[in-house]
Design a protein around this motif. Sequence first.
Motif, PDB file in Angstrom:
ATOM      1  N   LYS A  39       0.818  -1.211   0.000  1.00  0.00           N
ATOM      2  CA  LYS A  39       0.000   0.000   0.000  1.00  0.00           C
ATOM      3  C   LYS A  39       0.852   1.262   0.000  1.00  0.00           C
ATOM      4  O   LYS A  39       0.521   2.251  -0.644  1.00  0.00           O
ATOM      5  N   THR A  40       1.945   1.231   0.757  1.00  0.00           N
ATOM      6  CA  THR A  40       2.772   2.427   0.924  1.00  0.00           C
ATOM      7  C   THR A  40       4.002   2.437   0.015  1.00  0.00           C
ATOM      8  O   THR A  40       4.817   3.359   0.099  1.00  0.00           O
ATOM      9  N   ASP A  41       4.101   1.395  -0.818  1.00  0.00           N
ATOM     10  CA  ASP A  41       5.245   1.271  -1.724  1.00  0.00           C
ATOM     11  C   ASP A  41       6.559   1.350  -0.952  1.00  0.00           C
ATOM     12  O   ASP A  41       7.475   2.098  -1.311  1.00  0.00           O
ATOM     13  N   SER A  42       6.633   0.579   0.132  1.00  0.00           N
ATOM     14  CA  SER A  42       7.826   0.583   0.989  1.00  0.00           C
ATOM     15  C   SER A  42       8.379  -0.837   1.082  1.00  0.00           C
ATOM     16  O   SER A  42       7.912  -1.749   0.390  1.00  0.00           O
ATOM     17  N   SER A  43       9.354  -1.026   1.921  1.00  0.00           N
ATOM     18  CA  SER A  43       9.967  -2.343   2.096  1.00  0.00           C
ATOM     19  C   SER A  43      10.230  -2.577   3.582  1.00  0.00           C
ATOM     20  O   SER A  43      10.134  -1.664   4.406  1.00  0.00           O
ATOM     21  N   PHE A  44      10.577  -3.804   3.919  1.00  0.00           N
ATOM     22  CA  PHE A  44      10.963  -4.144   5.290  1.00  0.00           C
ATOM     23  C   PHE A  44      11.931  -5.324   5.222  1.00  0.00           C
ATOM     24  O   PHE A  44      12.062  -5.988   4.192  1.00  0.00           O
ATOM     25  N   PHE A  45      12.613  -5.572   6.345  1.00  0.00           N
ATOM     26  CA  PHE A  45      13.628  -6.621   6.393  1.00  0.00           C
ATOM     27  C   PHE A  45      13.192  -7.747   7.324  1.00  0.00           C
ATOM     28  O   PHE A  45      12.553  -7.506   8.356  1.00  0.00           O
ATOM     29  N   VAL A  46      13.558  -8.955   6.966  1.00  0.00           N
ATOM     30  CA  VAL A  46      13.336 -10.125   7.807  1.00  0.00           C
ATOM     31  C   VAL A  46      14.701 -10.632   8.262  1.00  0.00           C
ATOM     32  O   VAL A  46      15.553 -10.971   7.431  1.00  0.00           O
ATOM     33  N   LEU A  47      14.911 -10.645   9.569  1.00  0.00           N
ATOM     34  CA  LEU A  47      16.162 -11.156  10.136  1.00  0.00           C
ATOM     35  C   LEU A  47      15.902 -12.511  10.782  1.00  0.00           C
ATOM     36  O   LEU A  47      15.032 -12.641  11.653  1.00  0.00           O
ATOM     37  N   PHE A  48      16.642 -13.506  10.366  1.00  0.00           N
ATOM     38  CA  PHE A  48      16.543 -14.857  10.932  1.00  0.00           C
ATOM     39  C   PHE A  48      17.761 -15.061  11.835  1.00  0.00           C
ATOM     40  O   PHE A  48      18.898 -15.009  11.377  1.00  0.00           O
ATOM     41  N   LEU A  49      17.524 -15.287  13.141  1.00  0.00           N
ATOM     42  CA  LEU A  49      18.609 -15.401  14.117  1.00  0.00           C
ATOM     43  C   LEU A  49      18.670 -16.820  14.680  1.00  0.00           C
ATOM     44  O   LEU A  49      17.636 -17.434  14.951  1.00  0.00           O
ATOM     45  N   ASP A  50      19.881 -17.305  14.871  1.00  0.00           N
ATOM     46  CA  ASP A  50      20.097 -18.617  15.480  1.00  0.00           C
ATOM     47  C   ASP A  50      21.230 -18.496  16.489  1.00  0.00           C
ATOM     48  O   ASP A  50      22.296 -17.948  16.175  1.00  0.00           O
ATOM     49  N   ILE A  51      21.003 -19.001  17.717  1.00  0.00           N
ATOM     50  CA  ILE A  51      22.012 -18.894  18.768  1.00  0.00           C
ATOM     51  C   ILE A  51      23.137 -19.880  18.476  1.00  0.00           C
ATOM     52  O   ILE A  51      22.898 -21.071  18.275  1.00  0.00           O
ATOM     53  N   ASP A  52      24.364 -19.393  18.476  1.00  0.00           N
ATOM     54  CA  ASP A  52      25.527 -20.236  18.172  1.00  0.00           C
ATOM     55  C   ASP A  52      25.812 -21.195  19.324  1.00  0.00           C
ATOM     56  O   ASP A  52      25.820 -20.791  20.494  1.00  0.00           O
ATOM     57  N   ASN A  53      26.075 -22.451  18.973  1.00  0.00           N
ATOM     58  CA  ASN A  53      26.494 -23.482  19.942  1.00  0.00           C
ATOM     59  C   ASN A  53      25.522 -23.638  21.109  1.00  0.00           C
ATOM     60  O   ASN A  53      25.921 -23.954  22.236  1.00  0.00           O
ATOM     61  N   PHE A  54      24.247 -23.420  20.833  1.00  0.00           N
ATOM     62  CA  PHE A  54      23.254 -23.542  21.908  1.00  0.00           C
ATOM     63  C   PHE A  54      23.166 -24.980  22.430  1.00  0.00           C
ATOM     64  O   PHE A  54      22.923 -25.218  23.613  1.00  0.00           O
ATOM     65  N   LYS A  55      23.373 -25.944  21.551  1.00  0.00           N
ATOM     66  CA  LYS A  55      23.285 -27.351  21.951  1.00  0.00           C
ATOM     67  C   LYS A  55      24.323 -27.687  23.024  1.00  0.00           C
ATOM     68  O   LYS A  55      24.064 -28.493  23.925  1.00  0.00           O
ATOM     69  N   ILE A  56      25.491 -27.054  22.938  1.00  0.00           N
ATOM     70  CA  ILE A  56      26.528 -27.313  23.942  1.00  0.00           C
ATOM     71  C   ILE A  56      26.046 -26.876  25.328  1.00  0.00           C
ATOM     72  O   ILE A  56      26.251 -27.575  26.326  1.00  0.00           O
ATOM     73  N   ILE A  57      25.395 -25.712  25.392  1.00  0.00           N
ATOM     74  CA  ILE A  57      24.869 -25.228  26.673  1.00  0.00           C
ATOM     75  C   ILE A  57      23.798 -26.175  27.193  1.00  0.00           C
ATOM     76  O   ILE A  57      23.772 -26.524  28.380  1.00  0.00           O
ATOM     77  N   ASN A  58      22.909 -26.629  26.308  1.00  0.00           N
ATOM     78  CA  ASN A  58      21.865 -27.572  26.727  1.00  0.00           C
ATOM     79  C   ASN A  58      22.471 -28.869  27.246  1.00  0.00           C
ATOM     80  O   ASN A  58      22.032 -29.416  28.256  1.00  0.00           O
ATOM     81  N   ASP A  59      23.479 -29.363  26.546  1.00  0.00           N
ATOM     82  CA  ASP A  59      24.068 -30.656  26.919  1.00  0.00           C
ATOM     83  C   ASP A  59      24.905 -30.572  28.182  1.00  0.00           C
ATOM     84  O   ASP A  59      24.957 -31.524  28.968  1.00  0.00           O
ATOM     85  N   THR A  60      25.581 -29.450  28.390  1.00  0.00           N
ATOM     86  CA  THR A  60      26.492 -29.339  29.538  1.00  0.00           C
ATOM     87  C   THR A  60      25.793 -28.811  30.788  1.00  0.00           C
ATOM     88  O   THR A  60      26.077 -29.268  31.897  1.00  0.00           O
ATOM     89  N   LEU A  61      24.896 -27.852  30.642  1.00  0.00           N
ATOM     90  CA  LEU A  61      24.255 -27.227  31.803  1.00  0.00           C
ATOM     91  C   LEU A  61      22.837 -27.711  32.039  1.00  0.00           C
ATOM     92  O   LEU A  61      22.270 -27.465  33.104  1.00  0.00           O
TER      93      LEU A  61
END
Length: 726
Positions: free
Chosen positions: A315-337
């Motif tokens: 409608k406004t002839d504009s744009s927007f951004f989509v940011l996809f984020l993933d936590i690095d090495n999250f599995k290590i924290i889950n497995d160790t802590l």
Amino acid sequence: MISLPINNTATDFPSFFNAQLPHEISNINIVVVAFFITMLAAKACIDSYYSVINSEHGIVKIVHLFIAGSCLGSGIWCMHFYAMLAMKLPIPYDFDLAITSYTLFAVIFSSIISLHLLSSDKFAFRLVSPFVLSLGIIVMHYFGMEAILIRARIIYQYDYFIASVIAALLASFTFCFSLCVYYSKKGKRSQLTAIFICITVATSVFITHELGMLSAVFIPDNSLDNVQKEVYSPIYYGLFMASSLIIFFSCIAIFTQKQLISHNRQITKAKILLKELRSSRAELKSLAYYDPLTSLPNKRSLFHSIDYCIKNADKTDSSFFVLFLDIDNFKIINDTLGHSVGDELLSIIAGRLKLFAVLESDISRFGGDEFVLLIHDPISTLSHTIEKILFSIKQPIILCGCAYRTSTSIGACIYPQDGSNVEELLLSADLALFRAKTQGKNQFSFFDKSLKEELEHKVFLKEHLEKAIDEGKVQLYYQPIIDAKTGIIVKLEALCRWNLNGSFVSPDTFINIAEQFNLMNKLGRYIIELAIKDFSIIYESYNQNIRMAINLSPNQLTDENLVVFISSILTKYNLPGELISLEITESSIARNMELAIYQLNELKKLGVNVSIDDFGTGYSSLSHLQKLPIDTLKIDRSFITPLPDSPDACIIVETIMVLANKLKLEVVVEGVEHEKQFNFFHPYKELLIQGYYFYKPMPLNEVILKTNIFKSNPYIDKPKPALTLS
């Protein structure tokens, strides 16, 4: 009749006290009847009080308050005047009907006011309630004494008077407190408790009356007139009417209380069901559109948000951004802590990401450790915004009393250039995220068209790799490992090869594909079983002294069923575990040190040897040598390639070999490609050598044909440099 003031001692009126009239209870039957009538009235009051505190309609509440107060007040009054009728005096006495009526109204009024204060939500009002009731009891008794028409004066002893006041207070406090406790209990209330309260009330009122009577001293005085020769009959009629009213009101109170309880139970059930229904609807809505852990909008809500942004942008002839984020090495924290600490970490990160969302719908938890953020900033400031996000996530997080640092990788795309709908935008951002991960993490990447082509190729390889595993088309090649002292083959390393459409796919390529698409455990188990199966042929038919080396991936080392699987395969092919050597990398150990140590110790119980591959290129190598149950060090080819021209490489390799010798560990040198490299190791006899200078990896049949693994065949083939070692 004249009432004298209360006096402390009898010495003020010695002549009076010498002529005082004795008085006592002569008709106990009347008192017993009064006792049960008072109990009935108290029970009716208790039942009506339920209606007082549970009625929502004001008129109904007032009516039941009047009934409850009337029952309580008339019951107390009945006990008092029945006991007065049971009193025996040596001279005639009568009652003043008007004063007697006033005392009835006084105690009923005080009972109503007391119950009204008791039903209040304010503690101060509830605290005043027993004082009001006790005041009504005292007024009823001592004004009731004034209603006695007799030719005698009445004076009161101070100590008994105070005792009667205290008794009235105790009776009032006991009743009010018991009533509050009785209706504060959840669930079913015991009728025995209610009867006990009624007995307590009747007994307390009787004791108060008797203490009041003990305080009274009757002194004869013939100068007083207007006394009948027998008890005034309307008093009897009044008491009869009062008793009838008490019984009538009690029956009404008990009946209406039962009806109200039944009605309230139905209403309560309906309210509970309605409340549960509303709660269930709210919970379903929350579960449908919000993540329960972080309270952020979930994937379903995200789709609606992106769709809304697309329509608004059009409608406004504009744009927007989509940011996809993933936590690095999250599995290590889950497995160790543990997962609970991992959940706490996600909640903290979600709170930080909220600071970058303009609207609530701009931030969503996509699933696991993935988040999606919608940015409406101009493209000129996007990189700066992403840098601030990366910086925010990197700040220390306190978990279990310790500070931890984490990071995130971000993939970004823009509407409408990188996608025309929700699915395309998310896919584009995910592809950009994948590139950021492969480039080293803790960074961001923008989508471009080449990413899609790369992904399509990887998906193609993944599908064919999975099919090849299922159909047994993934092959194993074996590279011999030579004893530097004797030149004899003592070990074979199993290496994976895959031929797709007539050409070999690089092992680095398809192993990365297996790791990225969660096929590594499946591929790893396939390799282990195939290697042990092939080795069983060599063991049974050719050489029982040779050993087999098999590589373990990091994913396999975290597989809780790894030990059971290897044990079952060894049993299946009837092989001793001592002939199998499992090679692991230092990076795989770093993922979860405690689990790695446990898994390796369990493998050692099977007799399996453990080797550290690519030694010197991982993390905390020396600490690993202390903690891990290892048998072999395999020096990485990156240290062998510069030999013997690089002094630094020479020092590193020599140091590793000396260290291994001191620790009594077997050493394998891999990547020996030419004679100069081989000659470097001439002084070191206690080591094993692997490389193209001796043998390239070969299929099993070629290994059998081209090497000296036959029992009856001595060492007749290469290596030529064996002469140098002799």
